[in-house]
Motif scaffolding. Sequence first.
Motif, short mmCIF file in Angstrom:
data_model
loop_
_atom_site.label_atom_id
_atom_site.label_comp_id
_atom_site.label_asym_id
_atom_site.label_seq_id
_atom_site.Cartn_x
_atom_site.Cartn_y
_atom_site.Cartn_z
N GLN A 129 -12.14 -20.08 -15.70
CA GLN A 129 -11.15 -19.46 -16.56
C GLN A 129 -11.00 -17.96 -16.30
OE1 GLN A 129 -12.34 -20.04 -20.64
NE2 GLN A 129 -14.43 -19.38 -20.28
N TRP A 130 -12.10 -17.28 -15.99
CA TRP A 130 -11.99 -15.84 -15.75
C TRP A 130 -11.31 -15.57 -14.42
CZ3 TRP A 130 -12.16 -12.74 -19.54
CH2 TRP A 130 -12.98 -12.99 -20.64
N ASP A 131 -11.59 -16.38 -13.39
CA ASP A 131 -10.91 -16.21 -12.11
C ASP A 131 -9.42 -16.50 -12.26
OD1 ASP A 131 -13.27 -15.53 -10.85
OD2 ASP A 131 -13.68 -17.57 -10.15
N ILE A 173 6.00 -2.96 -17.53
CA ILE A 173 5.63 -3.20 -18.92
C ILE A 173 4.18 -2.74 -19.13
CG2 ILE A 173 4.70 -5.53 -18.56
CD1 ILE A 173 6.06 -6.31 -21.19
N ARG A 174 3.88 -2.28 -20.35
CA ARG A 174 2.50 -1.90 -20.66
C ARG A 174 1.72 -3.16 -21.00
NH1 ARG A 174 3.51 1.69 -24.11
NH2 ARG A 174 3.44 3.38 -22.59
N VAL A 175 0.56 -3.33 -20.38
CA VAL A 175 -0.28 -4.49 -20.61
C VAL A 175 -1.64 -4.03 -21.12
CG1 VAL A 175 -1.42 -6.49 -19.57
CG2 VAL A 175 0.88 -5.83 -18.81
N TRP A 176 -2.00 -4.51 -22.32
CA TRP A 176 -3.32 -4.31 -22.89
C TRP A 176 -4.18 -5.52 -22.54
CZ3 TRP A 176 -4.15 -0.23 -26.68
CH2 TRP A 176 -2.99 0.50 -27.00
N HIS A 177 -5.48 -5.33 -22.44
CA HIS A 177 -6.38 -6.44 -22.16
C HIS A 177 -7.20 -6.73 -23.42
CE1 HIS A 177 -5.94 -6.47 -17.65
NE2 HIS A 177 -5.28 -5.37 -18.01
N GLY A 178 -7.03 -7.94 -23.95
CA GLY A 178 -7.78 -8.33 -25.12
C GLY A 178 -9.22 -8.61 -24.78
N SER A 179 -10.13 -8.09 -25.57
CA SER A 179 -11.56 -8.23 -25.30
C SER A 179 -12.26 -8.68 -26.57
CB SER A 179 -12.14 -6.90 -24.84
OG SER A 179 -13.56 -6.90 -24.91
N ALA A 180 -13.06 -9.75 -26.46
CA ALA A 180 -13.81 -10.24 -27.61
C ALA A 180 -15.31 -10.16 -27.38
CB ALA A 180 -13.39 -11.67 -27.94
N GLU A 184 -15.83 -9.34 -18.47
CA GLU A 184 -14.84 -9.59 -17.44
C GLU A 184 -13.49 -8.96 -17.77
OE1 GLU A 184 -17.81 -12.96 -16.89
OE2 GLU A 184 -16.96 -11.80 -18.54
N SER A 185 -13.01 -9.17 -19.00
CA SER A 185 -11.71 -8.61 -19.37
C SER A 185 -11.78 -7.09 -19.44
CB SER A 185 -11.26 -9.18 -20.72
OG SER A 185 -12.24 -8.95 -21.72
N VAL A 186 -12.91 -6.56 -19.86
CA VAL A 186 -13.10 -5.11 -19.92
C VAL A 186 -13.01 -4.51 -18.53
CG1 VAL A 186 -14.80 -3.33 -20.40
CG2 VAL A 186 -14.40 -5.13 -22.07
N ASP A 187 -13.68 -5.13 -17.57
CA ASP A 187 -13.67 -4.61 -16.21
C ASP A 187 -12.28 -4.72 -15.60
OD1 ASP A 187 -15.62 -3.75 -13.90
OD2 ASP A 187 -14.23 -5.20 -13.02
N LEU A 188 -11.56 -5.82 -15.87
CA LEU A 188 -10.21 -5.97 -15.34
C LEU A 188 -9.29 -4.87 -15.86
CD1 LEU A 188 -8.51 -7.92 -13.56
CD2 LEU A 188 -7.84 -9.08 -15.69
N ALA A 189 -9.41 -4.55 -17.15
CA ALA A 189 -8.60 -3.48 -17.73
C ALA A 189 -8.92 -2.14 -17.08
CB ALA A 189 -8.85 -3.40 -19.24
N ARG A 213 -17.83 0.90 -24.90
CA ARG A 213 -18.59 1.87 -24.10
C ARG A 213 -18.60 1.44 -22.63
NH1 ARG A 213 -21.92 1.94 -28.82
NH2 ARG A 213 -23.31 0.35 -27.93
N HIS A 214 -18.76 0.14 -22.39
CA HIS A 214 -18.74 -0.38 -21.02
C HIS A 214 -17.38 -0.13 -20.38
CE1 HIS A 214 -19.83 -2.89 -17.63
NE2 HIS A 214 -18.72 -3.61 -17.81
N TYR A 215 -16.32 -0.30 -21.14
CA TYR A 215 -14.96 -0.04 -20.65
C TYR A 215 -14.83 1.42 -20.19
CZ TYR A 215 -9.89 0.88 -21.19
OH TYR A 215 -8.58 1.28 -21.03
N ARG A 216 -15.32 2.32 -21.00
CA ARG A 216 -15.23 3.74 -20.64
C ARG A 216 -16.05 4.04 -19.38
NH1 ARG A 216 -12.81 6.72 -24.64
NH2 ARG A 216 -12.47 5.60 -26.61
N GLU A 217 -17.21 3.39 -19.26
CA GLU A 217 -18.03 3.59 -18.06
C GLU A 217 -17.31 3.07 -16.82
OE1 GLU A 217 -21.58 1.53 -19.01
OE2 GLU A 217 -22.27 3.01 -20.49
N ARG A 218 -16.71 1.89 -16.92
CA ARG A 218 -15.99 1.32 -15.78
C ARG A 218 -14.72 2.11 -15.47
NH1 ARG A 218 -18.95 -0.82 -12.50
NH2 ARG A 218 -17.28 -2.13 -11.65
#
Length: 357
Positions: A129-131, A173-180, A184-189, A213-218
Amino acid sequence: MKFLAITLIVHRPDPVTGVRKSTSDRFREVLANAVRAEELGFDGFGVGERHERPFISSSPTVVLSHIAALTRRIRLFTAVTTLSLLDPVRAYEDYATLDHLSEGRLELIIGKGNGAAQRDLFHVTPEDQWDRNAESYEVFRRIWRQDKVTAETRFRPPLKDAEVWPRPYQQPIRVWHGSATSKESVDLAARYGDPLFSANVTHPIEPYAELIRHYRERWDFYGHDPARIAVGAGTAGLLVTPTSQEALKVYRPIFEANLAFQKQAGLPVVFETVEDFVERSSALIGSPRQIIEKVRRYHEQFGHTVLHLHADAGGLTDAQHRDSLELFQAEVAPVLRRDIPDPPFLWGPVREEPAHA
């Protein structure tokens, strides 16, 4: 700070009365809520995408197109577009059409989606699913930006000099990445320099803060400008009343009915009492002052500049829901708009290619 009203179009009995509206009435309720959100001054209205019960939000483009015809100002969001389940070519065609019909008011929040039933329906596995989500997004964003696309793909037939129409209104278009819950989604964003939208619904603050925090690091790892980061966050419920005592009194039967539903359905229970739910979840339940303080506490952890609220009554009466939204806009939103900055981009149609594309 900007504010969205969002619905997943849940279609189950009212948690307090036990009455379930007809499918047609439920859709009409969503339309009315979108019009009300614009009238009250919300900045965006979002419609989810789910392909299993108890949701009837399997066609967000259709619902958002109708909302686009009924409104003039409010921006239209998906929450989320489940790209792991969709052919990116067909998804592009639908959303590019909606982009024109709304005159560039569309923004996407994408994600892999949740739920085993909808994975089975589309023959998607937990392992791929992530791929699928990453591949679909990469193809989708290239189609949006390029007149002809060649792509070697694993999960759909490859593309060679493919032209896909209509060409979009917004570029891009602006695309946001939903993260729960996953990185994986954080890194893609972060890889593409896109904004992140934290679900922030099921659990206390800690796991969501960790992912942000991981998003900001990536983001730093990929070399993007820190000033361009944008984070949105959800909430687990909304009830604004003049006093905290009134809010607890009104919300208690709703919480207890939802708790009983969770236990009956075998869902994990995180908050056992309404007091704990109000204190430790992201739900905004209480007086205007309490809610302002809670959003500020979350902002200290998240640094978010967009907040989503429930568009649906969710067990409140229509009058209670309307009064709550009106009080939020009258006494809560002005303070948060003043104290918390907006996202680092114009709140309107995107007409220029960003540097990271």
